[in-house]
Scaffold this motif. Sequence first.
Motif, PDB file in Angstrom:
ATOM      1  N   MET A  81       0.842  -1.208   0.000  1.00 36.44           N
ATOM      2  CA  MET A  81       0.000   0.000   0.000  1.00 36.44           C
ATOM      3  C   MET A  81       0.872   1.250   0.000  1.00 36.44           C
ATOM      4  O   MET A  81       1.839   1.336   0.735  1.00 36.44           O
ATOM      5  CB  MET A  81      -0.927   0.005   1.220  1.00 36.44           C
ATOM      6  CG  MET A  81      -1.723   1.296   1.371  1.00 36.44           C
ATOM      7  SD  MET A  81      -2.852   1.328   2.790  1.00 36.44           S
ATOM      8  CE  MET A  81      -4.182   0.335   2.153  1.00 36.44           C
ATOM      9  N   THR A  82       0.509   2.195  -0.826  1.00 37.13           N
ATOM     10  CA  THR A  82       1.182   3.498  -0.848  1.00 37.13           C
ATOM     11  C   THR A  82       0.713   4.336   0.338  1.00 37.13           C
ATOM     12  O   THR A  82      -0.471   4.336   0.675  1.00 37.13           O
ATOM     13  CB  THR A  82       0.874   4.250  -2.162  1.00 37.13           C
ATOM     14  OG1 THR A  82       1.294   3.439  -3.261  1.00 37.13           O
ATOM     15  CG2 THR A  82       1.600   5.581  -2.210  1.00 37.13           C
ATOM     16  N   TYR A 121      -7.014   6.027  -8.376  1.00 39.15           N
ATOM     17  CA  TYR A 121      -6.096   5.468  -7.379  1.00 39.15           C
ATOM     18  C   TYR A 121      -6.766   5.340  -6.007  1.00 39.15           C
ATOM     19  O   TYR A 121      -6.636   4.318  -5.324  1.00 39.15           O
ATOM     20  CB  TYR A 121      -4.858   6.355  -7.240  1.00 39.15           C
ATOM     21  CG  TYR A 121      -3.897   6.292  -8.394  1.00 39.15           C
ATOM     22  CD1 TYR A 121      -3.505   5.076  -8.943  1.00 39.15           C
ATOM     23  CD2 TYR A 121      -3.349   7.457  -8.931  1.00 39.15           C
ATOM     24  CE1 TYR A 121      -2.606   5.027 -10.002  1.00 39.15           C
ATOM     25  CE2 TYR A 121      -2.458   7.415  -9.996  1.00 39.15           C
ATOM     26  CZ  TYR A 121      -2.091   6.197 -10.526  1.00 39.15           C
ATOM     27  OH  TYR A 121      -1.210   6.151 -11.576  1.00 39.15           O
ATOM     28  N   GLN A 170      -9.437   2.571  -5.229  1.00 37.82           N
ATOM     29  CA  GLN A 170      -8.899   1.211  -5.160  1.00 37.82           C
ATOM     30  C   GLN A 170      -8.534   0.823  -3.732  1.00 37.82           C
ATOM     31  O   GLN A 170      -8.275  -0.344  -3.447  1.00 37.82           O
ATOM     32  CB  GLN A 170      -7.652   1.093  -6.054  1.00 37.82           C
ATOM     33  CG  GLN A 170      -7.958   1.182  -7.539  1.00 37.82           C
ATOM     34  CD  GLN A 170      -6.700   1.228  -8.395  1.00 37.82           C
ATOM     35  OE1 GLN A 170      -5.585   1.335  -7.867  1.00 37.82           O
ATOM     36  NE2 GLN A 170      -6.864   1.164  -9.694  1.00 37.82           N
ATOM     37  N   SER A 191      -5.889   1.744  -2.035  1.00 43.51           N
ATOM     38  CA  SER A 191      -4.473   1.388  -1.933  1.00 43.51           C
ATOM     39  C   SER A 191      -3.609   2.514  -1.368  1.00 43.51           C
ATOM     40  O   SER A 191      -2.391   2.474  -1.475  1.00 43.51           O
ATOM     41  CB  SER A 191      -3.931   0.989  -3.316  1.00 43.51           C
ATOM     42  OG  SER A 191      -4.105   2.039  -4.251  1.00 43.51           O
ATOM     43  N   ARG A 234      -3.089   5.405   2.086  1.00 45.11           N
ATOM     44  CA  ARG A 234      -3.455   5.684   3.479  1.00 45.11           C
ATOM     45  C   ARG A 234      -4.002   7.095   3.653  1.00 45.11           C
ATOM     46  O   ARG A 234      -4.799   7.344   4.567  1.00 45.11           O
ATOM     47  CB  ARG A 234      -2.233   5.512   4.375  1.00 45.11           C
ATOM     48  CG  ARG A 234      -1.698   4.094   4.442  1.00 45.11           C
ATOM     49  CD  ARG A 234      -0.357   4.038   5.129  1.00 45.11           C
ATOM     50  NE  ARG A 234      -0.426   4.490   6.517  1.00 45.11           N
ATOM     51  CZ  ARG A 234       0.632   4.858   7.235  1.00 45.11           C
ATOM     52  NH1 ARG A 234       1.845   4.845   6.687  1.00 45.11           N
ATOM     53  NH2 ARG A 234       0.488   5.250   8.483  1.00 45.11           N
ATOM     54  N   GLN A 255     -14.763   5.568  -0.659  1.00 45.92           N
ATOM     55  CA  GLN A 255     -13.746   5.211   0.321  1.00 45.92           C
ATOM     56  C   GLN A 255     -13.713   6.215   1.463  1.00 45.92           C
ATOM     57  O   GLN A 255     -14.099   7.372   1.292  1.00 45.92           O
ATOM     58  CB  GLN A 255     -12.348   5.162  -0.333  1.00 45.92           C
ATOM     59  CG  GLN A 255     -12.127   3.979  -1.253  1.00 45.92           C
ATOM     60  CD  GLN A 255     -11.932   2.678  -0.497  1.00 45.92           C
ATOM     61  OE1 GLN A 255     -11.729   2.676   0.718  1.00 45.92           O
ATOM     62  NE2 GLN A 255     -11.998   1.562  -1.196  1.00 45.92           N
TER      63      GLN A 255
END
Length: 225
Positions: A1-2, A40, A43, A45, A47, A71
């Motif tokens: 995870m980025t 992005y 998804q 992915s 924080r 999200q």
Amino acid sequence: MTDILLVEDNDELARLLKAFLADSGYSVLHAARGEEAVRYAVQGSVRLMILDIMLPGMDGFAVCRAVRAEQNVPILIMSAKSDKEDKLMGYELGADDYMEKPVDPEILTAKVNAILQRTEGRKEAAVISSGEITVDQEARTAYLKSRPLELNVKEYELLLLFVQNAGKTLRKEYIFGKVWGADSFSESQTLTVHVKMLRAKIETCPREPRRIVTVWGVGYRYEEI
């Protein structure tokens, strides 16, 4: 995870902030357009998202709205738009913080640290594990060895209270007040009945309970096994 999604159309500023955040230990993904940022973010992915408002095509407010619909990723708005109305709009759309440009990279990093500590700390605290029992407070669900427990409202609240106080002897009056309320008209016998029902769902042998132990003359103690 980025760690961080940086949404900024000014390449020079993006390079500066990306390098500073990387020096602080964060992995950073850069997006120059709103549509790319939404793709992005939804998804799941990243924080945290650092979001500029004035973007080509889809602006930051539209990005914030689209991401929030999918999200719950934390959003820090970073914008030259400093009007009160713009700030209020950002917060109303679900932004966690709003920072005016020009940006001090050290203050930006401090805000990122604080937001992640606050939001991820909440998530961690929302799930409590005690031995083989896990309680998810956000979903109001409980599990025994990863198996969902079918609990009614009071059984869930009773189990949560026990798990939060594992190893402590709780007086019947205290338990009853916490779960049913001090002014409840329910009979105290209700507690005994619900403990019995809860034991049937979490004990291997309800007649010889090992998790919810009776402390005679006092109340109950939850043992972590």
